[in-house]
Motif scaffolding. Sequence first.
Motif, PDB file in Angstrom:
ATOM      1  N   TRP A  53     -62.812  -0.694  80.565  1.00 24.74           N
ATOM      2  CA  TRP A  53     -62.433  -1.317  81.823  1.00 24.74           C
ATOM      3  C   TRP A  53     -63.280  -2.565  82.081  1.00 24.74           C
ATOM      4  O   TRP A  53     -62.764  -3.605  82.474  1.00 24.74           O
ATOM      5  CB  TRP A  53     -62.604  -0.310  82.972  1.00 24.74           C
ATOM      6  N   TYR A  54     -64.579  -2.472  81.836  1.00 23.61           N
ATOM      7  CA  TYR A  54     -65.475  -3.608  82.050  1.00 23.61           C
ATOM      8  C   TYR A  54     -65.121  -4.770  81.119  1.00 23.61           C
ATOM      9  O   TYR A  54     -65.124  -5.931  81.533  1.00 23.61           O
ATOM     10  CB  TYR A  54     -66.937  -3.192  81.849  1.00 23.61           C
ATOM     11  N   ALA A  55     -64.815  -4.453  79.877  1.00 25.13           N
ATOM     12  CA  ALA A  55     -64.433  -5.499  78.921  1.00 25.13           C
ATOM     13  C   ALA A  55     -63.159  -6.200  79.377  1.00 25.13           C
ATOM     14  O   ALA A  55     -63.052  -7.428  79.305  1.00 25.13           O
ATOM     15  CB  ALA A  55     -64.249  -4.911  77.522  1.00 25.13           C
ATOM     16  N   ALA A  56     -62.197  -5.433  79.867  1.00 29.43           N
ATOM     17  CA  ALA A  56     -60.941  -6.022  80.329  1.00 29.43           C
ATOM     18  C   ALA A  56     -61.156  -6.928  81.540  1.00 29.43           C
ATOM     19  O   ALA A  56     -60.546  -8.001  81.648  1.00 29.43           O
ATOM     20  CB  ALA A  56     -59.936  -4.916  80.650  1.00 29.43           C
ATOM     21  N   VAL A  57     -62.025  -6.524  82.451  1.00 34.08           N
ATOM     22  CA  VAL A  57     -62.337  -7.363  83.616  1.00 34.08           C
ATOM     23  C   VAL A  57     -63.017  -8.651  83.166  1.00 34.08           C
ATOM     24  O   VAL A  57     -62.682  -9.744  83.648  1.00 34.08           O
ATOM     25  CB  VAL A  57     -63.203  -6.593  84.641  1.00 34.08           C
ATOM     26  N   ILE A  58     -63.963  -8.535  82.238  1.00 33.97           N
ATOM     27  CA  ILE A  58     -64.621  -9.735  81.702  1.00 33.97           C
ATOM     28  C   ILE A  58     -63.597 -10.640  81.034  1.00 33.97           C
ATOM     29  O   ILE A  58     -63.618 -11.862  81.235  1.00 33.97           O
ATOM     30  CB  ILE A  58     -65.744  -9.348  80.718  1.00 33.97           C
ATOM     31  N   GLU A  59     -62.694 -10.075  80.248  1.00 34.44           N
ATOM     32  CA  GLU A  59     -61.670 -10.869  79.578  1.00 34.44           C
ATOM     33  C   GLU A  59     -60.817 -11.629  80.585  1.00 34.44           C
ATOM     34  O   GLU A  59     -60.555 -12.823  80.415  1.00 34.44           O
ATOM     35  CB  GLU A  59     -60.781  -9.976  78.714  1.00 34.44           C
ATOM     36  N   LEU A  60     -60.388 -10.943  81.631  1.00 33.52           N
ATOM     37  CA  LEU A  60     -59.525 -11.570  82.630  1.00 33.52           C
ATOM     38  C   LEU A  60     -60.263 -12.642  83.432  1.00 33.52           C
ATOM     39  O   LEU A  60     -59.806 -13.787  83.527  1.00 33.52           O
ATOM     40  CB  LEU A  60     -58.945 -10.509  83.562  1.00 33.52           C
ATOM     41  N   VAL A  61     -61.402 -12.296  83.990  1.00 29.62           N
ATOM     42  CA  VAL A  61     -62.123 -13.216  84.880  1.00 29.62           C
ATOM     43  C   VAL A  61     -62.763 -14.357  84.100  1.00 29.62           C
ATOM     44  O   VAL A  61     -62.546 -15.534  84.415  1.00 29.62           O
ATOM     45  CB  VAL A  61     -63.176 -12.455  85.723  1.00 29.62           C
ATOM     46  N   ALA A  62     -63.564 -14.035  83.092  1.00 31.15           N
ATOM     47  CA  ALA A  62     -64.257 -15.091  82.340  1.00 31.15           C
ATOM     48  C   ALA A  62     -63.265 -15.933  81.546  1.00 31.15           C
ATOM     49  O   ALA A  62     -63.436 -17.152  81.429  1.00 31.15           O
ATOM     50  CB  ALA A  62     -65.317 -14.480  81.423  1.00 31.15           C
ATOM     51  N   GLY A  63     -62.213 -15.307  81.005  1.00 33.88           N
ATOM     52  CA  GLY A  63     -61.177 -16.080  80.320  1.00 33.88           C
ATOM     53  C   GLY A  63     -60.495 -17.056  81.261  1.00 33.88           C
ATOM     54  O   GLY A  63     -60.216 -18.201  80.906  1.00 33.88           O
ATOM     55  N   GLY A  64     -60.245 -16.617  82.497  1.00 37.18           N
ATOM     56  CA  GLY A  64     -59.665 -17.509  83.504  1.00 37.18           C
ATOM     57  C   GLY A  64     -60.588 -18.659  83.864  1.00 37.18           C
ATOM     58  O   GLY A  64     -60.143 -19.797  84.037  1.00 37.18           O
ATOM     59  N   LEU A  65     -61.887 -18.384  83.958  1.00 37.59           N
ATOM     60  CA  LEU A  65     -62.849 -19.453  84.254  1.00 37.59           C
ATOM     61  C   LEU A  65     -62.888 -20.486  83.121  1.00 37.59           C
ATOM     62  O   LEU A  65     -62.939 -21.693  83.379  1.00 37.59           O
ATOM     63  CB  LEU A  65     -64.246 -18.865  84.484  1.00 37.59           C
ATOM     64  N   VAL A  66     -62.863 -20.010  81.887  1.00 31.68           N
ATOM     65  CA  VAL A  66     -62.837 -20.937  80.742  1.00 31.68           C
ATOM     66  C   VAL A  66     -61.548 -21.742  80.766  1.00 31.68           C
ATOM     67  O   VAL A  66     -61.557 -22.962  80.559  1.00 31.68           O
ATOM     68  CB  VAL A  66     -63.002 -20.176  79.406  1.00 31.68           C
TER      69      VAL A  66
END
Length: 139
Positions: A53-66
């Motif tokens: 779950w944490y990895a998926a949140v990082i993927e969504l949020v940090a990927g969006g920021l990038v």
Amino acid sequence: METLVKERQDLFLALYRMVLGLLFACHGAATLFGVPGGPQGGAPPAFAEWPGWYAAVIELVAGGLVLLGVATRVAAVICSGTMAYAYFVVHQPQALFPIENGGEKAALFCWGFLLIAVLGPGRWALSTLRTRQEESLAR
């Protein structure tokens, strides 16, 4: 050809950053919400389940920021570290080489985000546009 590439280097960097961020954010959205394309590798992880779950949140949020070019270097380092963790903890114990252990995506994302962290967001990023607007207002 070399002149064309040098003249458009900022554009190519921006496109690379945006595509990489979009693909990563889509992977997180697929894992968390089943869109687009449904959860990767089975059912979505339960809320606060480590590490899925944490990895998926990082993927969504940090990927969006990038993708947007906001806090790009920090977000890219986090994305790169997440994929390094995924590779060495999930994939590498199964076999040495990515082609054998299914870790190609994790390795590519890791190195791709590391490149963005080193090069920065480029001229075509929201943070860069905001900085330019503030500078022109200050004049």
